[in-house]
Every structure is written in structure tokens, then in C-alpha cells.
Scaffold this active site. Structure first.
Site, PDB file in Angstrom:
ATOM      1  N   TRP A 147       0.816  -1.220   0.000  1.00  0.00           N
ATOM      2  CA  TRP A 147       0.000   0.000   0.000  1.00  0.00           C
ATOM      3  C   TRP A 147       0.851   1.272   0.000  1.00  0.00           C
ATOM      4  O   TRP A 147       0.313   2.353  -0.199  1.00  0.00           O
ATOM      5  CB  TRP A 147      -0.912   0.010   1.246  1.00  0.00           C
ATOM      6  N   LYS A 171      -2.211  -8.430  -7.651  1.00  0.00           N
ATOM      7  CA  LYS A 171      -3.026  -8.280  -6.442  1.00  0.00           C
ATOM      8  C   LYS A 171      -2.466  -7.111  -5.657  1.00  0.00           C
ATOM      9  O   LYS A 171      -1.422  -7.208  -5.022  1.00  0.00           O
ATOM     10  CB  LYS A 171      -2.980  -9.539  -5.565  1.00  0.00           C
ATOM     11  N   PRO A 172      -3.144  -5.950  -5.710  1.00  0.00           N
ATOM     12  CA  PRO A 172      -2.648  -4.814  -4.920  1.00  0.00           C
ATOM     13  C   PRO A 172      -3.039  -4.976  -3.452  1.00  0.00           C
ATOM     14  O   PRO A 172      -3.838  -5.852  -3.119  1.00  0.00           O
ATOM     15  CB  PRO A 172      -3.380  -3.619  -5.547  1.00  0.00           C
ATOM     16  N   ALA A 173      -2.504  -4.124  -2.598  1.00  0.00           N
ATOM     17  CA  ALA A 173      -2.871  -4.186  -1.184  1.00  0.00           C
ATOM     18  C   ALA A 173      -4.340  -3.812  -1.024  1.00  0.00           C
ATOM     19  O   ALA A 173      -4.873  -2.994  -1.777  1.00  0.00           O
ATOM     20  CB  ALA A 173      -1.994  -3.241  -0.377  1.00  0.00           C
ATOM     21  N   GLY A 225       6.874  -6.236  -0.502  1.00  0.00           N
ATOM     22  CA  GLY A 225       6.192  -6.208   0.792  1.00  0.00           C
ATOM     23  C   GLY A 225       7.158  -6.568   1.896  1.00  0.00           C
ATOM     24  O   GLY A 225       8.378  -6.461   1.746  1.00  0.00           O
ATOM     25  N   SER A 226       6.610  -7.036   2.995  1.00  0.00           N
ATOM     26  CA  SER A 226       7.446  -7.291   4.167  1.00  0.00           C
ATOM     27  C   SER A 226       8.265  -8.576   3.984  1.00  0.00           C
ATOM     28  O   SER A 226       7.874  -9.483   3.241  1.00  0.00           O
ATOM     29  CB  SER A 226       6.564  -7.420   5.405  1.00  0.00           C
ATOM     30  N   GLU A 247      11.111  -7.916  -3.403  1.00  0.00           N
ATOM     31  CA  GLU A 247      11.529  -6.591  -2.917  1.00  0.00           C
ATOM     32  C   GLU A 247      10.982  -6.479  -1.508  1.00  0.00           C
ATOM     33  O   GLU A 247       9.785  -6.237  -1.318  1.00  0.00           O
ATOM     34  CB  GLU A 247      10.949  -5.487  -3.817  1.00  0.00           C
ATOM     35  N   LEU A 248      11.843  -6.643  -0.512  1.00  0.00           N
ATOM     36  CA  LEU A 248      11.348  -6.806   0.862  1.00  0.00           C
ATOM     37  C   LEU A 248      11.760  -5.638   1.760  1.00  0.00           C
ATOM     38  O   LEU A 248      12.094  -4.559   1.278  1.00  0.00           O
ATOM     39  CB  LEU A 248      11.839  -8.160   1.397  1.00  0.00           C
ATOM     40  N   CYS A 281      10.278   1.691   1.952  1.00  0.00           N
ATOM     41  CA  CYS A 281      11.202   0.581   2.209  1.00  0.00           C
ATOM     42  C   CYS A 281      12.644   1.048   2.331  1.00  0.00           C
ATOM     43  O   CYS A 281      13.435   0.444   3.045  1.00  0.00           O
ATOM     44  CB  CYS A 281      11.071  -0.453   1.107  1.00  0.00           C
ATOM     45  N   GLU A 378      12.433  -2.669  11.254  1.00  0.00           N
ATOM     46  CA  GLU A 378      12.109  -1.635  10.267  1.00  0.00           C
ATOM     47  C   GLU A 378      11.050  -0.724  10.906  1.00  0.00           C
ATOM     48  O   GLU A 378       9.959  -1.189  11.251  1.00  0.00           O
ATOM     49  CB  GLU A 378      11.558  -2.311   9.010  1.00  0.00           C
TER      50      GLU A 378
HETATM   51  N1  LIG Z   1      12.015  -3.464  -1.274  1.00  0.00           N
HETATM   52  C1  LIG Z   1      11.053  -2.769  -1.836  1.00  0.00           C
HETATM   53  O1  LIG Z   1      11.137  -2.396  -3.002  1.00  0.00           O
HETATM   54  C2  LIG Z   1       9.816  -2.415  -1.063  1.00  0.00           C
HETATM   55  C3  LIG Z   1       8.969  -1.441  -1.562  1.00  0.00           C
HETATM   56  C4  LIG Z   1       7.814  -1.108  -0.837  1.00  0.00           C
HETATM   57  C5  LIG Z   1       7.552  -1.754   0.378  1.00  0.00           C
HETATM   58  N2  LIG Z   1       8.389  -2.696   0.831  1.00  0.00           N
HETATM   59  C6  LIG Z   1       8.144  -3.350   2.130  1.00  0.00           C
HETATM   60  O2  LIG Z   1       6.764  -3.632   2.298  1.00  0.00           O
HETATM   61  C7  LIG Z   1       6.435  -3.601   3.678  1.00  0.00           C
HETATM   62  C8  LIG Z   1       5.225  -2.733   3.890  1.00  0.00           C
HETATM   63  O3  LIG Z   1       4.166  -3.145   3.142  1.00  0.00           O
HETATM   64  P1  LIG Z   1       3.006  -4.034   3.781  1.00  0.00           P
HETATM   65  O4  LIG Z   1       2.817  -3.741   5.218  1.00  0.00           O
HETATM   66  O5  LIG Z   1       1.821  -3.883   2.903  1.00  0.00           O
HETATM   67  O6  LIG Z   1       3.638  -5.474   3.623  1.00  0.00           O
HETATM   68  P2  LIG Z   1       2.906  -6.866   3.650  1.00  0.00           P
HETATM   69  O7  LIG Z   1       3.968  -7.870   3.388  1.00  0.00           O
HETATM   70  O8  LIG Z   1       2.052  -7.035   4.841  1.00  0.00           O
HETATM   71  O9  LIG Z   1       1.883  -6.792   2.419  1.00  0.00           O
HETATM   72  C9  LIG Z   1       2.337  -6.648   1.100  1.00  0.00           C
HETATM   73  C10 LIG Z   1       1.330  -7.319   0.183  1.00  0.00           C
HETATM   74  O10 LIG Z   1       1.288  -8.694   0.518  1.00  0.00           O
HETATM   75  C11 LIG Z   1      -0.069  -9.081   0.723  1.00  0.00           C
HETATM   76  N3  LIG Z   1      -0.099 -10.203   1.672  1.00  0.00           N
HETATM   77  C12 LIG Z   1      -0.015 -10.153   3.018  1.00  0.00           C
HETATM   78  N4  LIG Z   1      -0.062 -11.409   3.520  1.00  0.00           N
HETATM   79  C13 LIG Z   1      -0.160 -12.256   2.460  1.00  0.00           C
HETATM   80  C14 LIG Z   1      -0.247 -13.671   2.314  1.00  0.00           C
HETATM   81  N5  LIG Z   1      -0.239 -14.503   3.366  1.00  0.00           N
HETATM   82  N6  LIG Z   1      -0.319 -14.184   1.064  1.00  0.00           N
HETATM   83  C15 LIG Z   1      -0.341 -13.380  -0.013  1.00  0.00           C
HETATM   84  N7  LIG Z   1      -0.270 -12.025   0.059  1.00  0.00           N
HETATM   85  C16 LIG Z   1      -0.182 -11.478   1.284  1.00  0.00           C
HETATM   86  C17 LIG Z   1      -0.751  -7.831   1.191  1.00  0.00           C
HETATM   87  O11 LIG Z   1      -2.153  -7.915   0.995  1.00  0.00           O
HETATM   88  C18 LIG Z   1      -0.097  -6.793   0.308  1.00  0.00           C
HETATM   89  O12 LIG Z   1      -0.696  -6.795  -0.957  1.00  0.00           O
HETATM   90  C19 LIG Z   1       7.656  -3.055   4.366  1.00  0.00           C
HETATM   91  O13 LIG Z   1       8.389  -4.082   4.957  1.00  0.00           O
HETATM   92  C20 LIG Z   1       8.445  -2.425   3.227  1.00  0.00           C
HETATM   93  O14 LIG Z   1       9.812  -2.298   3.472  1.00  0.00           O
HETATM   94  C21 LIG Z   1       9.518  -3.046   0.156  1.00  0.00           C
HETATM   95  O1  LIG Z   2       8.953   1.729  -0.632  1.00  0.00           O
HETATM   96  C1  LIG Z   2       9.648   1.441  -1.573  1.00  0.00           C
HETATM   97  C2  LIG Z   2       9.782   2.132  -2.890  1.00  0.00           C
HETATM   98  C3  LIG Z   2      10.511   3.397  -2.757  1.00  0.00           C
HETATM   99  C4  LIG Z   2      11.171   3.861  -4.023  1.00  0.00           C
HETATM  100  O2  LIG Z   2      10.946   3.305  -5.095  1.00  0.00           O
HETATM  101  O3  LIG Z   2      11.930   4.819  -3.894  1.00  0.00           O
END
Ligand SMILES: NC(=O)c1ccc[n+]([C@@H]2O[C@H](COP(=O)([O-])OP(=O)(O)OC[C@H]3O[C@@H](n4cnc5c(N)ncnc54)[C@H](O)[C@@H]3O)[C@@H](O)[C@H]2O)c1
Ligand SMILES: O=CCCC(=O)O
Length: 474
Positions: A147, A171-173, A225-226, A247-248, A281, A378
Site C-alpha cells: 500500500w 493483487k494490490p494491497a 512487501g514485508s 523486494e522486501l 522501504c 524496520e
Molecule cells: N524493497 C522494496 O522495493 C519495497 C517497496 C515497498 C515496500 N516494501 C516493504 O513492504 C512492507 C510494507 O508493506 P506491507 O505492510 O503492505 O507489507 P505486507 O507484506 O504485509 O503486504 C504486502 C502485500 O502482501 C499481501 N499479503 C499479506 N499477507 C499475504 C499472504 N499470506 N499471502 C499473499 N499475500 C499477502 C498484502 O495484501 C499486500 O498486498 C515493508 O516491509 C516495506 O519495506 C519493500
Molecule cells: O517503498 C519502496 C519504494 C521506494 C522507491 O521506489 O523509492
């Protein structure tokens, strides 16, 4: 562009259930979106699979033409897209507009780059043989996105995938589906053939995730995501040996040496710490300041933080909005309490704000230690956690003492030192004397538990091709 249905096989679909989308600033209902669930994901994978043969056989030029039209429509509609993004995500409209243009840049750049998917003619090892390689799209690509960047985290995956000749299911958030659906509306107007791009929304993330990670018709899975969820999804991908990009999360060190330009360091720190209320992130997590310039840095940072204007995304002059939801605010509050209980000092902020239940004051803490939760986890919020260091080797060691390895920041006017430190830090991306480095033209991604693979740049394109080797007897 406000759409509330799932986009599958070029059509807008309702579902039996809906999920509410709310403005995180005030809880106002923005609309209710069809809850496509695992069944929607199955239908989307089937559509993407059916669309793949024709799309993959288009010439690169044909794909580029459609993608450039999509890019232009996004730019032309960037004000409306920014407003939709701000309302569902909370970031100020000017910042959201920046994300839309940043997001669009991935589509433009990969539309151009796909024309250069060259294979090789390999000097042969045997006079009776000729050796070639060709590059072909991997197939159906499934994407799960977070998100915090509801537009750019999609275009950074869908742009290169579609350009390479793959078809996509996204699948977006759950918190931010409207930006994804608006992108589909423009993709349709641009002429992307039915089934090439599909978006499924759902409250059952795990159910949709299982389809996207386990369906044998999906060739590649790409996730942002995380780290915790990423690890789970990696294990699910194992059953069909999918290609993966991850990308975590991060835990970025921001190192200010005694030879840094202080104004540069402060503006870089503000950009990387308070953008999107710290929910980035690559946001700075641990600020290490040389002991000889620590007090000056803290005083200047405090003054800048005091100048931030907090409020609703659409209010004029607002520079920081709310956090995404209440549990994010509670977590940030816990991190502050944990640090203060262990001896940290609040220089400014440190508490929730009266603007609404999702607002947390931009905060500066000093006296932070590496053992505190705030330094080990984080933060993902507007907390600047400052520590002192004494020498270069010590700060490199401390900066590397984390399982994460996404981004790091180095502030120094000494080119020799800057080079030494950049080489010694175990991170996928290092920004030196700047807080803003993300771009479509360069590889974005992490090492260690921050991920696998790269997005952006030629590396980001390569993620969506297979290299096929062909050996001809002559
Ligand atoms: N490295 C990068 O490029 C990057 C960029 C943006 C965000 N992030 C990371 O994302 C995290 C924040 O986003 P968040 O809180 O939405 O993360 P999250 O991992 O909770 O959710 C990310 C996505 O995964 C989905 N999801 C959650 N549980 C799932 C499951 N069991 N099966 C399938 N899909 C599932 C969510 O609905 C969402 O669409 C932070 O850790 C951040 O650092 C990383
Ligand atoms: O949260 C991660 C993406 C940030 C970026 O692309 O600069």
C-alpha cells in the site's frame, strides 16, 4: 477513473462481496470494491494465460507503441491519479503526483528498452556447430504489491513484464486498490489487449496468494512487501519452481561523517526519513552521526522537523500526512516507548496527534542504541533515531549488523572515504550525499533478507526474459 470492480480479461467484474476503501486521514468511505478472492485470481490467471501467446508474439515495436500510449495517458491524467492515490493512501497530493510520474517513467523506459532484447552469437567450440541465444518472455507473471506506493510498485513490475511480452495478474494491497484499478482503466484506453493485464482485489490475501504462487500456469512471481510475508510466499513458489523477484523490507543506516556538508546531510535525512510519513522501504532507519558533529546535526534536524506541516493530503502546504492505519501508529508509539524506557531522549514529537487516530508526530530521538527495537526493526514511520559513532570501521561494522540489506546512505565530502564506505556496506543500493536515488533507469533491490532480483534498469528487464540457447549442427 474511479473503478470499484476487478479487471479480468479486459472486463470489469463484480463479486458477491465487497471491501470498503477508506481515507486513512479521517476514515471517510471512498467506495466499496468487489472482493474477487481466490476465484477471481483463478479467472485472472486463466485470462493471462490465454492472452500470452498473442502478446508474446507481437514485435517489440508493437508492444512499445501500446505501452507508450499507456504512459502518455498516465501523464495526462496525473492530477486525477494523484488525488485518488492521496485519498486512499494519505500522502500529500504533491508527493502523490511525484509517485504517479515516477510510476509512469517505468512504463516509458521499459517500452523503449524492450526493443533491445538482443540474443548472442557465441563463438563456437566445434567447427560443425553454430551457437546462438534468444531471449523470450518468461510467461504469465503474478504480482503482489504493498500500500505504500500504490502506483509505482505496480508499474515497476507490470511495465517491464508487459514490455518483455509477458502477461500479468496483479493483487494490490487491500488498503489501496483504487490506484491499481485506475491504471487498468487507462491501460484499456491505451489498447492493451484483453487478458494482458488483470487486477484482482481481495480480503483473502492468503487465498489469492496461494493461486498466484502455486498455479502452474504462472511462470514468475514478483512481490513487494514485508520480509515475513515474502519468506512465506517464496516457500509457496517452491512447489512449481517459479522464477521469483522479492523486494522486501529494509533497515537503512544513514551515516554522517565529520567531513559531511551539514546542509546536504540534513536535507537528505529529511527526504529519506519523512517522505510518505516514513513508510518507505528505503527510509532511513538508523542515523549514525560522528560524535564531533552530533549536536549540530540534531539541532538542525529538530528545526527542520518542527517546520513540517501535518494534515490531510489535500490541504495546501501539507508536507506529511497520516500513517496508513491505527496499528501502524500503535507500533510506532511502542517503538518510542521501548527506546525511551531504555534511555533514549525525545528531542521533538514522540506522540500521537489530535488530527485523527492515524496521525503520529514527526519525531527525533537521541541516545538510541543498536540493541533497541527501534534500531533492529524496520520502523516504517516518522521516527528519526539518532546514535553517535567514533570511527569509520566501527560505523561500517554497526551498519552491517542487520539481516537486512536494502539501502544505505553515506554523507561525506571526502571522495576516498565515500568510495571505501560504499564498497564496504552490505547493501543493494547506496546513496552518497543525497536522499533521493530511485529511478527507472537504475537497478533497485536488496541483498540478504531484503530480497532477490532487481527492478528498474537493464537488470529489471532481464527478470522477465528466459535466455534460450540453440545449437545448430551444420
Ligand atoms: N524493497 C522494496 O522495493 C519495497 C517497496 C515497498 C515496500 N516494501 C516493504 O513492504 C512492507 C510494507 O508493506 P506491507 O505492510 O503492505 O507489507 P505486507 O507484506 O504485509 O503486504 C504486502 C502485500 O502482501 C499481501 N499479503 C499479506 N499477507 C499475504 C499472504 N499470506 N499471502 C499473499 N499475500 C499477502 C498484502 O495484501 C499486500 O498486498 C515493508 O516491509 C516495506 O519495506 C519493500
Ligand atoms: O517503498 C519502496 C519504494 C521506494 C522507491 O521506489 O523509492
Amino acid at each position: 477513473m474511479l473503478k470499484f470492480q476487478n479487471y479480468i480479461d479486459g472486463e470489469w467484474h463484480d463479486a458477491a462481496d465487497t471491501v470498503d476503501v477508506r481515507d486513512p486521514a479521517n476514515g471517510e468511505l471512498l467506495g466499496s470494491v468487489a472482493d474477487g478472492g481466490a476465484a477471481g485470481a483463478e479467472a485472472a490467471v486463466a485470462a493471462a494465460s490465454a492472452a500470452f501467446p498473442a502478446w508474446s508474439r507481437c514485435t517489440a515495436g508493437e508492444r512499445a507503441t501500446v505501452l507508450k500510449r499507456w504512459y502518455q495517458l498516465i501523464v495526462d491524467n496525473s492530477d486525477d491519479l494523484a488525488l485518488i492515490l492521496s485519498l486512499e493512501q494519505g500522502k500529500p497530493v504533491a508527493e502523490a503526483k511525484g509517485e504517479i510520474l515516477y510510476g509512469a517513467s517505468f512504463i516509458e523506459w521499459f517500452a523503449e528498452e524492450c526493443r533491445r532484447a538482443y540474443g548472442q552469437t557465441i563463438p563456437t567450440h566445434n567447427a560443425a556447430m553454430r551457437l546462438n541465444t534468444i531471449r523470450q518472455p518468461v510467461g504469465v507473471v503474478s504480482c503482489i504489491t504493498p500500500w505504500n506506493f500504490p502506483n509505482a510498485m505496480i508499474t515497476r513490475k507490470a511495465g517491464p513484464a508487459l514490455a518483455a511480452g509477458c502477461t500479468v495478474v496483479i493483487k494490490p494491497a487491500l488498503e489501496t486498490p483504487l490506484s491499481a484499478l485506475a491504471l487498468c482503466q487507462l491501460a484499456e484506453e491505451a489498447g492493451l489487449p484483453k487478458g494482458t493485464i488483470n487486477v484482482v482485489i481481495g480480503s483473502d490475501a492468503a487465498g489469492i496468494g496461494k493461486v498466484l504462487t502455486q498455479d502452474p500456469r504462472v511462470a514468475k512471481f514478483t512481490f513487494t512487501g514485508s520480509t515475513a510475508v515474502g519468506k512465506l510466499l517464496m516457500s509457496q513458489c517452491a512447489s512449481t519452481v517459479k522464477k521469483m523477484s522479492m523486494e522486501l523490507g529494509g533497515n537503512a543506516p544513514f551515516i554522517v561523517f565529520d567531513d559531511a556538508d551539514m546542509d546536504t546531510a540534513i536535507s537528505a535525512c529529511m527526504a529519506t526519513k519523512f517522505r510518505n510519513a516514513g513508510q518507505v522501504c528505503v527510509a532511513t532507519n538508523r542515523i549514525y552521526v560522528h560524535e564531533s558533529v552530533h549536536d549540530e546535526f540534531v539541532e538542525k534536524l529538530r528545526a527542520q522537523v518542527a517546520g513540517l506541516k501535518i494534515g490531510h493530503a489535500t490541504e495546501a502546504g501539507v508536507t506529511m500526512g497520516p500513517m496508513i492505519y491505527r496499528r501502524a501508529v500503535d507500533r510506532v508509539q511502542e517503538l518510542v516507548q521501548d527506546a525511551v524506557a531504555a534511555g533514549a531522549k525525545i528531542e521533538i514529537g514522540g506522540e500521537q496527534l489530535a488530527n485523527g487516530e492515524n496521525y503520529f508526530a514527526p519525531t527525533v530521538l537521541t541516545g538510541v542504541m543498536d540493541t533497541m527495537r527501534i534500531a533492529q526493526e524496520e520502523i516504517f514511520g516518522p521516527l528519526a533515531a539518532v546514535q553517535k559513532f567514533s570511527d569509520e570501521d566501527e560505523v561500517i561494522r554497526r551498519a552491517n549488523e542487520t539481516p537486512y540489506g536494502l539501502a544505505a546512505y553515506v554523507m561525506s565530502e571526502n571522495i576516498r572515504r565515500a568510495n571505501r564506505v560504499v564498497e564496504a556496506l552490505d547493501y543493494g543500493m547506496i546513496a552518497c550525499n543525497t536522499g533521493v536515488f530511485s529511478t527507472a533507469v537504475a537497478p533497485f533491490g536488496g541483498v540478504k533478507e531484503s530480497g532477490i532480483g532487481r527492478e528498474g534498469g537493464v537488470e529489471g528487464m532481464a527478470e522477465f526474459y528466459e535466455t534460450k540457447y540453440a545449437c545448430f549442427g551444420v
